[in-house]
Design a protein around this motif. Structure first.
Motif, PDB file in Angstrom:
ATOM      1  N   MET A  98     -82.150 -86.034  56.805  1.00  0.00           N
ATOM      2  CA  MET A  98     -82.600 -86.297  55.438  1.00  0.00           C
ATOM      3  C   MET A  98     -81.400 -86.188  54.506  1.00  0.00           C
ATOM      4  SD  MET A  98     -86.151 -84.183  55.361  1.00  0.00           S
ATOM      5  CE  MET A  98     -85.371 -82.708  55.942  1.00  0.00           C
ATOM      6  N   PRO A 133     -74.780 -73.947  60.082  1.00  0.00           N
ATOM      7  CA  PRO A 133     -73.689 -73.030  59.737  1.00  0.00           C
ATOM      8  C   PRO A 133     -73.844 -72.500  58.307  1.00  0.00           C
ATOM      9  CG  PRO A 133     -72.927 -75.328  59.798  1.00  0.00           C
ATOM     10  CD  PRO A 133     -74.411 -75.360  59.966  1.00  0.00           C
ATOM     11  N   PRO A 185     -65.292 -79.143  72.478  1.00  0.00           N
ATOM     12  CA  PRO A 185     -65.632 -78.375  73.683  1.00  0.00           C
ATOM     13  C   PRO A 185     -66.535 -79.179  74.615  1.00  0.00           C
ATOM     14  CG  PRO A 185     -66.209 -77.174  71.687  1.00  0.00           C
ATOM     15  CD  PRO A 185     -65.849 -78.555  71.272  1.00  0.00           C
ATOM     16  N   ALA A 206     -60.591 -74.483  70.059  1.00  0.00           N
ATOM     17  CA  ALA A 206     -59.577 -73.760  69.276  1.00  0.00           C
ATOM     18  C   ALA A 206     -59.896 -72.276  69.391  1.00  0.00           C
ATOM     19  CB  ALA A 206     -59.646 -74.193  67.822  1.00  0.00           C
TER      20      ALA A 206
HETATM   21  C1  FAD Z   1     -82.884 -78.189  62.702  1.00  0.00           C
HETATM   22  C2  FAD Z   1     -81.862 -78.697  61.747  1.00  0.00           C
HETATM   23  C3  FAD Z   1     -82.204 -79.705  60.853  1.00  0.00           C
HETATM   24  C4  FAD Z   1     -81.257 -80.152  59.939  1.00  0.00           C
HETATM   25  N1  FAD Z   1     -81.607 -81.171  59.091  1.00  0.00           N
HETATM   26  C5  FAD Z   1     -80.693 -81.630  58.211  1.00  0.00           C
HETATM   27  C6  FAD Z   1     -81.019 -82.722  57.361  1.00  0.00           C
HETATM   28  O1  FAD Z   1     -82.117 -83.280  57.424  1.00  0.00           O
HETATM   29  N2  FAD Z   1     -80.084 -83.144  56.467  1.00  0.00           N
HETATM   30  C7  FAD Z   1     -78.851 -82.562  56.376  1.00  0.00           C
HETATM   31  O2  FAD Z   1     -78.049 -82.986  55.531  1.00  0.00           O
HETATM   32  N3  FAD Z   1     -78.508 -81.531  57.184  1.00  0.00           N
HETATM   33  C8  FAD Z   1     -79.402 -81.067  58.087  1.00  0.00           C
HETATM   34  N4  FAD Z   1     -79.079 -80.018  58.902  1.00  0.00           N
HETATM   35  C9  FAD Z   1     -77.797 -79.345  58.706  1.00  0.00           C
HETATM   36  C10 FAD Z   1     -76.677 -80.111  59.372  1.00  0.00           C
HETATM   37  O3  FAD Z   1     -77.063 -80.447  60.673  1.00  0.00           O
HETATM   38  C11 FAD Z   1     -75.399 -79.258  59.421  1.00  0.00           C
HETATM   39  O4  FAD Z   1     -75.077 -78.759  58.143  1.00  0.00           O
HETATM   40  C12 FAD Z   1     -74.235 -80.113  59.905  1.00  0.00           C
HETATM   41  O5  FAD Z   1     -74.585 -80.818  61.078  1.00  0.00           O
HETATM   42  C13 FAD Z   1     -73.023 -79.241  60.179  1.00  0.00           C
HETATM   43  O6  FAD Z   1     -72.063 -80.074  60.793  1.00  0.00           O
HETATM   44  P1  FAD Z   1     -70.777 -79.455  61.449  1.00  0.00           P
HETATM   45  O7  FAD Z   1     -69.971 -80.591  61.947  1.00  0.00           O
HETATM   46  O8  FAD Z   1     -70.143 -78.492  60.482  1.00  0.00           O
HETATM   47  O9  FAD Z   1     -71.319 -78.537  62.643  1.00  0.00           O
HETATM   48  P2  FAD Z   1     -71.885 -78.980  64.086  1.00  0.00           P
HETATM   49  O10 FAD Z   1     -72.635 -80.254  63.993  1.00  0.00           O
HETATM   50  O11 FAD Z   1     -72.592 -77.799  64.645  1.00  0.00           O
HETATM   51  O12 FAD Z   1     -70.574 -79.276  64.931  1.00  0.00           O
HETATM   52  C14 FAD Z   1     -69.674 -78.234  65.226  1.00  0.00           C
HETATM   53  C15 FAD Z   1     -68.904 -78.692  66.443  1.00  0.00           C
HETATM   54  O13 FAD Z   1     -67.818 -77.764  66.672  1.00  0.00           O
HETATM   55  C16 FAD Z   1     -67.719 -77.553  68.065  1.00  0.00           C
HETATM   56  N5  FAD Z   1     -67.028 -76.290  68.303  1.00  0.00           N
HETATM   57  C17 FAD Z   1     -67.544 -75.035  68.367  1.00  0.00           C
HETATM   58  N6  FAD Z   1     -66.574 -74.130  68.591  1.00  0.00           N
HETATM   59  C18 FAD Z   1     -65.408 -74.834  68.669  1.00  0.00           C
HETATM   60  C19 FAD Z   1     -64.063 -74.454  68.866  1.00  0.00           C
HETATM   61  N7  FAD Z   1     -63.720 -73.174  69.032  1.00  0.00           N
HETATM   62  N8  FAD Z   1     -63.108 -75.415  68.884  1.00  0.00           N
HETATM   63  C20 FAD Z   1     -63.434 -76.738  68.710  1.00  0.00           C
HETATM   64  N9  FAD Z   1     -64.720 -77.151  68.504  1.00  0.00           N
HETATM   65  C21 FAD Z   1     -65.686 -76.206  68.473  1.00  0.00           C
HETATM   66  C22 FAD Z   1     -69.158 -77.559  68.552  1.00  0.00           C
HETATM   67  O14 FAD Z   1     -69.217 -77.862  69.924  1.00  0.00           O
HETATM   68  C23 FAD Z   1     -69.755 -78.675  67.706  1.00  0.00           C
HETATM   69  O15 FAD Z   1     -69.662 -79.901  68.370  1.00  0.00           O
HETATM   70  C24 FAD Z   1     -79.969 -79.573  59.882  1.00  0.00           C
HETATM   71  C25 FAD Z   1     -79.613 -78.600  60.811  1.00  0.00           C
HETATM   72  C26 FAD Z   1     -80.541 -78.174  61.751  1.00  0.00           C
HETATM   73  C27 FAD Z   1     -80.138 -77.157  62.771  1.00  0.00           C
END
Ligand code: FAD
Length: 379
Positions: A47, A311, A33, A178
């Motif tokens: 971390m 998430p 997006p 999506a």
């Molecule tokens: C403050 C904070 C600190 C954290 N620290 C750590 C840490 O130290 N170590 C660690 O291992 N984890 C950490 N985490 C957890 C980690 O960041 C997440 O578990 C991980 O980034 C999840 O990745 P993801 O790709 O599933 O989601 P996201 O990184 O949120 O990516 C999801 C993507 O999907 C996109 N999207 C949304 N809707 C749609 C759609 N309908 N169609 C297509 N794309 C879409 C969004 O734009 C986004 O780019 C932390 C999280 C936070 C918030």
């Protein structure tokens, strides 16, 4: 030739999966997006903490987390080689620090848990702590060192993954969300997508939803009811001279030093839905606890306050694998540890998609666990 794999979501999970699929010879298309606000990967501290984050309620996660950490050096080396960009992987380890008696009691409790699980931690007195990190407060009364808890820079890793994918010919479709499924005879026949207000159907037979906290939200399709919700986290980015070599954790705050002098201070954990505002209270608490641990932090520049949505599924375990709809896979719900869990999640799911055979290591994380949970009748 096999159909390309369409991946919705360009956070660490979607991109790591796309990379591993390419490594197996698959063609990938990634939907991203326009608005990336709240993307957890862009906020995460990075971390890689399978030991510190081990949790009695989620013991299934510990083997996956340890496996993923073991994969990290090779994963990062391959991404760096394919992209020509650094990923900020560091293995100095983590120091847990107690600043007063209550902290000490809490850390003792954690240490006992780790001992029982065979996870390695080395007890340190105040003097040894300060020898390792002279910037720690003189109030530090003791702590321990966890050599196995490392770190990576999630923003750098994400840029490197995007570059590697692009160089190898992945289709990166930006401004595209999506929004639903097209089914034919119980199997996937296409993905409904939106470019702003314009809607289209993208014909495809293999799709992975990897869209973080948005998995299942505003989506027209019969997905397993994983109940994914956003858990808001606020993080501070400070800049200035390098104060620390190790990741420092107290029961109140964590401090993650980057090679370029930036220091990440985190994090709040809040149930506020998709409210992406930052708050004075969280910033105040994080700074207060950070300065209590390392007084010189007061001199650093406050460069950025960022907000991301972790998430979380209903049972706080990730969903990784095939659904009841042929061709539809989920990879999400990684909650607090998605950066750590990315290499193992991506490699195991890429194998499942490519070889059409699921490794037993993914069994606890099957999306299908949410399909069979009817409540028993109550009289
Ligand atoms: C403050 C904070 C600190 C954290 N620290 C750590 C840490 O130290 N170590 C660690 O291992 N984890 C950490 N985490 C957890 C980690 O960041 C997440 O578990 C991980 O980034 C999840 O990745 P993801 O790709 O599933 O989601 P996201 O990184 O949120 O990516 C999801 C993507 O999907 C996109 N999207 C949304 N809707 C749609 C759609 N309908 N169609 C297509 N794309 C879409 C969004 O734009 C986004 O780019 C932390 C999280 C936070 C918030």
């Amino acid at each position: 030739m096999k159909d390309q794999v369409v991946i919705a979501g360009a956070g660490i999970i979607g991109l790591a999966l796309a990379f591993e699929l390419q490594e197996r010879g698959e063609r990938v298309k990634i939907l991203m997006p326009e608005d990336e606000a709240g993307t957890a990967t862009l906020t995460a501290a990075g971390m890689l903490a399978p030991v510190s984050e081990a949790d009695v309620e989620h013991l299934h996660l510990v083997p996956l987390a340890l496996d993923s950490l073991t994969r990290y050096p090779d994963f990062v080396a391959r991404v760096q080689a394919a992209s020509g960009r650094p990923c900020g992987y560091r293995s100095e380890g983590t120091l847990w620090v107690a600043l007063h008696r209550d902290h000490r009691a809490e850390l003792e409790h954690l240490l006992t848990f780790m001992d029982h699980r065979g996870l390695s931690a080395e007890r340190l007195d105040a003097r040894s702590l300060r020898r390792l990190e002279p910037g720690l407060s003189p109030r530090a009364v003791g702590g321990y060192r966890i050599p196995a808890d490392h770190q990576v820079d999630p923003r750098a890793l994400r840029l490197a993954l995007l570059e590697a994918l692009d160089r190898r010919g992945a289709e990166l479709e930006s401004g595209c969300r999506a929004v639903g499924l097209e089914l034919r005879a119980g199997a996937l026949a296409g993905l409904r997508v939106a470019y702003g207000e314009r809607r289209e159907v993208l014909p495809c037979t293999r799709v992975v939803l990897a869209n973080g906290a948005w998995l299942g939200h505003d989506f027209d399709g019969a997905l397993p009811d994983c109940g994914v919700r956003p858990v808001r986290g606020q993080v501070l980015r400070l800049a200035g001279p390098v104060l620390l070599q190790h990741v420092i954790r107290t029961p109140d705050v964590y401090l993650v030093p980057r090679a370029d002098g930036r220091l990440i201070v985190g994090a709040s954990s809040e149930e506020r839905g998709f409210d992406g505002r930052n708050s004075a209270g969280a910033t105040h608490d994080l700074l207060r606890h950070a300065i209590a641990a390392v007084p010189e932090i007061a001199e650093l520049e406050l460069e950025e306050i960022s907000v991301g949505f972790r998430p979380a599924t209903r049972d706080h375990l990730p969903v990784i694998g095939a659904t009841a709809i042929r061709g539809l896979f989920l990879c999400g719900g990684h909650f607090r540890n998605g950066v750590l869990l990315a290499p193992a999640s991506a490699a195991l799911l890429a194998d499942a998609i490519h070889l059409e055979r699921t490794d037993a290591a993914l069994a606890p994380f099957s999306p299908r666990r949410f399909e069979i949970q009817a409540c028993p009748n109550r009289n």
